[in-house]
Write a protein that holds these residues in place. Sequence first.
Motif, PDB file in Angstrom:
ATOM      1  N   MET A  91       0.759  -1.285   0.068  1.00 13.30           N
ATOM      2  CA  MET A  91      -0.021  -0.040   0.033  1.00 13.30           C
ATOM      3  C   MET A  91       0.837   1.376  -0.018  1.00 13.30           C
ATOM      4  O   MET A  91       0.761   2.254  -0.880  1.00 13.30           O
ATOM      5  N   LYS A  92       2.071   1.218   0.832  1.00 10.62           N
ATOM      6  CA  LYS A  92       2.657   2.621   0.991  1.00 10.62           C
ATOM      7  C   LYS A  92       3.547   2.644  -0.484  1.00 10.62           C
ATOM      8  O   LYS A  92       3.544   3.814  -0.892  1.00 10.62           O
ATOM      9  N   GLU A  93       3.763   1.464  -1.028  1.00 14.92           N
ATOM     10  CA  GLU A  93       4.656   1.768  -2.372  1.00 14.92           C
ATOM     11  C   GLU A  93       3.733   2.134  -3.321  1.00 14.92           C
ATOM     12  O   GLU A  93       4.217   3.085  -4.148  1.00 14.92           O
ATOM     13  N   SER A  94       2.499   1.739  -3.230  1.00 15.76           N
ATOM     14  CA  SER A  94       1.600   2.202  -4.349  1.00 15.76           C
ATOM     15  C   SER A  94       1.470   3.710  -4.360  1.00 15.76           C
ATOM     16  O   SER A  94       1.132   4.392  -5.155  1.00 15.76           O
ATOM     17  N   VAL A  95       1.127   4.218  -3.019  1.00 18.89           N
ATOM     18  CA  VAL A  95       0.984   5.722  -2.669  1.00 18.89           C
ATOM     19  C   VAL A  95       2.576   6.710  -3.187  1.00 18.89           C
ATOM     20  O   VAL A  95       2.243   7.437  -4.073  1.00 18.89           O
ATOM     21  N   GLU A  96       3.576   5.892  -3.035  1.00 20.81           N
ATOM     22  CA  GLU A  96       4.842   6.730  -3.278  1.00 20.81           C
ATOM     23  C   GLU A  96       5.013   6.719  -4.667  1.00 20.81           C
ATOM     24  O   GLU A  96       5.568   7.737  -5.225  1.00 20.81           O
ATOM     25  N   ARG A  97       4.750   5.388  -5.526  1.00 19.72           N
ATOM     26  CA  ARG A  97       5.139   5.398  -6.688  1.00 19.72           C
ATOM     27  C   ARG A  97       4.019   6.390  -7.501  1.00 19.72           C
ATOM     28  O   ARG A  97       4.398   7.043  -8.309  1.00 19.72           O
ATOM     29  N   GLY A  98       2.718   6.453  -7.136  1.00 22.67           N
ATOM     30  CA  GLY A  98       1.869   7.121  -7.844  1.00 22.67           C
ATOM     31  C   GLY A  98       2.124   8.653  -7.450  1.00 22.67           C
ATOM     32  O   GLY A  98       1.984   9.425  -8.855  1.00 22.67           O
ATOM     33  N   GLY A 115      -2.604  12.773  -9.190  1.00 28.51           N
ATOM     34  CA  GLY A 115      -2.010  12.651  -7.725  1.00 28.51           C
ATOM     35  C   GLY A 115      -0.692  13.450  -7.543  1.00 28.51           C
ATOM     36  O   GLY A 115      -0.405  14.190  -6.211  1.00 28.51           O
ATOM     37  N   PRO A 116       0.330  13.471  -8.343  1.00 24.27           N
ATOM     38  CA  PRO A 116       1.697  14.332  -8.112  1.00 24.27           C
ATOM     39  C   PRO A 116       1.282  15.911  -8.002  1.00 24.27           C
ATOM     40  O   PRO A 116       1.822  16.436  -7.220  1.00 24.27           O
ATOM     41  N   ILE A 117       0.276  16.133  -8.770  1.00 26.42           N
ATOM     42  CA  ILE A 117       0.070  17.597  -8.892  1.00 26.42           C
ATOM     43  C   ILE A 117      -0.758  18.074  -7.526  1.00 26.42           C
ATOM     44  O   ILE A 117      -0.459  19.090  -7.004  1.00 26.42           O
ATOM     45  N   TYR A 118      -1.683  17.125  -6.991  1.00 24.24           N
ATOM     46  CA  TYR A 118      -2.269  17.510  -5.734  1.00 24.24           C
ATOM     47  C   TYR A 118      -1.387  17.494  -4.414  1.00 24.24           C
ATOM     48  O   TYR A 118      -1.414  18.216  -3.347  1.00 24.24           O
ATOM     49  N   TYR A 119      -0.151  16.616  -4.552  1.00 25.61           N
ATOM     50  CA  TYR A 119       0.751  16.574  -3.679  1.00 25.61           C
ATOM     51  C   TYR A 119       1.574  17.814  -3.503  1.00 25.61           C
ATOM     52  O   TYR A 119       1.741  18.305  -2.394  1.00 25.61           O
ATOM     53  N   VAL A 120       1.860  18.181  -4.714  1.00 25.96           N
ATOM     54  CA  VAL A 120       2.811  19.585  -4.608  1.00 25.96           C
ATOM     55  C   VAL A 120       1.961  20.729  -4.219  1.00 25.96           C
ATOM     56  O   VAL A 120       2.255  21.489  -3.464  1.00 25.96           O
ATOM     57  N   LYS A 121       0.610  20.786  -4.740  1.00 25.30           N
ATOM     58  CA  LYS A 121      -0.165  21.982  -4.405  1.00 25.30           C
ATOM     59  C   LYS A 121      -0.528  22.002  -2.898  1.00 25.30           C
ATOM     60  O   LYS A 121      -0.700  23.260  -2.462  1.00 25.30           O
ATOM     61  N   ALA A 122      -0.620  20.840  -2.269  1.00 23.08           N
ATOM     62  CA  ALA A 122      -0.974  20.626  -0.914  1.00 23.08           C
ATOM     63  C   ALA A 122       0.038  21.401   0.048  1.00 23.08           C
ATOM     64  O   ALA A 122      -0.483  22.076   1.159  1.00 23.08           O
ATOM     65  N   ALA A 133      -5.943  17.911   1.597  1.00 20.18           N
ATOM     66  CA  ALA A 133      -5.321  17.818   0.049  1.00 20.18           C
ATOM     67  C   ALA A 133      -4.467  16.679  -0.034  1.00 20.18           C
ATOM     68  O   ALA A 133      -4.511  16.116  -1.149  1.00 20.18           O
ATOM     69  N   LEU A 134      -3.950  16.457   1.111  1.00 21.57           N
ATOM     70  CA  LEU A 134      -2.802  15.116   0.948  1.00 21.57           C
ATOM     71  C   LEU A 134      -3.547  13.888   1.118  1.00 21.57           C
ATOM     72  O   LEU A 134      -3.001  13.026   0.219  1.00 21.57           O
ATOM     73  N   VAL A 135      -4.661  13.772   1.505  1.00 25.54           N
ATOM     74  CA  VAL A 135      -5.455  12.587   1.294  1.00 25.54           C
ATOM     75  C   VAL A 135      -5.852  12.455   0.139  1.00 25.54           C
ATOM     76  O   VAL A 135      -5.855  11.391  -0.625  1.00 25.54           O
ATOM     77  N   TYR A 136      -6.309  13.518  -0.605  1.00 19.34           N
ATOM     78  CA  TYR A 136      -6.520  13.493  -1.817  1.00 19.34           C
ATOM     79  C   TYR A 136      -5.693  12.920  -2.778  1.00 19.34           C
ATOM     80  O   TYR A 136      -5.702  11.805  -3.781  1.00 19.34           O
ATOM     81  N   ALA A 137      -4.419  13.398  -2.588  1.00 24.30           N
ATOM     82  CA  ALA A 137      -3.504  13.102  -3.545  1.00 24.30           C
ATOM     83  C   ALA A 137      -2.911  11.557  -3.220  1.00 24.30           C
ATOM     84  O   ALA A 137      -2.801  10.991  -4.283  1.00 24.30           O
TER      85      ALA A 137
END
Length: 329
Positions: A91-98, A115-122, A133-137
């Motif tokens: 699960m963790k690896e799928s989050v981090e790869r995504g 996903g990557p865009i939401y993570y950066v914008k958060a 926002a991180l949960v979304y990402a």
Amino acid sequence: LPFHPNGMKFVAFDNAGNQTDEWICYSVGGGALSEGEKGRWLTGLREVYKLNTLREIQDWCESNGRGYWEYVNENEDEDIWDYLMDVWKAMKESVERGIDHEGALPGPLNLPRKGPIYYVKASGYKQSLQSRALVYAYALSVSEENASGGIIVTAPTCGSCGVLPAVLYHLSKGHNFSDTRILHAMATAGIFGNVVKQNASISGADVGCQGEVGVACAMASAAACQLFGGSPSQIEYAAEMGLEHHLGMTCDPVCGLVQIPCIERNAFAATRALDANLYASFSDGTHSVSFDRVVKVMKQTGHDLPSLYKETSTGGLARAYEQHMKEKK
């Protein structure tokens, strides 16, 4: 075929054209298979849990002063925790790869990864909004990994795989919960998923998206409530809300792909799970409609839905998108 919409009959013939054998197999959701006219399970034949309703399991917990994860520990083999650690790692690896995987998703929709865009914008938001926002990402990232053929965990299905990892990853990072506590929460989530699988369905082709994203939300709601110290009744209430407020959700994927609306649904369900935990935590766990009752209603509601709203892409959003594309041309 009578048992489940996702069924196939295989027939074997000899060189003279005479039938020599036949086999009926059903894909019943979450990677599980069953066979024959009445759908005998091919996976999980050993009966691990003797109690098959949440009410029975909750009574066991309250009578013995135990938690749901302890019921799992009581019934499973010792290697369950090693297995769940492998699941947590995946699960963790799928989050981090995504999060690190940019570009468009495969298929005719040319849908860009979010996903990557939401993570950066958060990072640009205040703490309260950043958390959401991180949960979304996280949920978007896992679901996008699934949509591009990456390795994910069926929780309970591929189409709903982003919900539970997003919630667990977020709480692990934001609240420093240990791996042991995460595994206990995951075991609790599995109990709720198993109850639905036993008494209803987790297949979008059978009961619509309520059986996939709705059940994933219930599982994540239960996991979150346990992590924050919820009682068995509060955990049951959180899961009940997670499923109840997805009742009637159709499965109408555009172009038959797990992209629109599936990916966004995972993100919204992950945040709804956190809301269900918060709501249940403010209560004493007392409520009018039980989780078991909602499971029964979900099954009946799903069977009442016309087939065009159950993974066939012949109605709903899928049909509307086709009409939109025709009008553009």
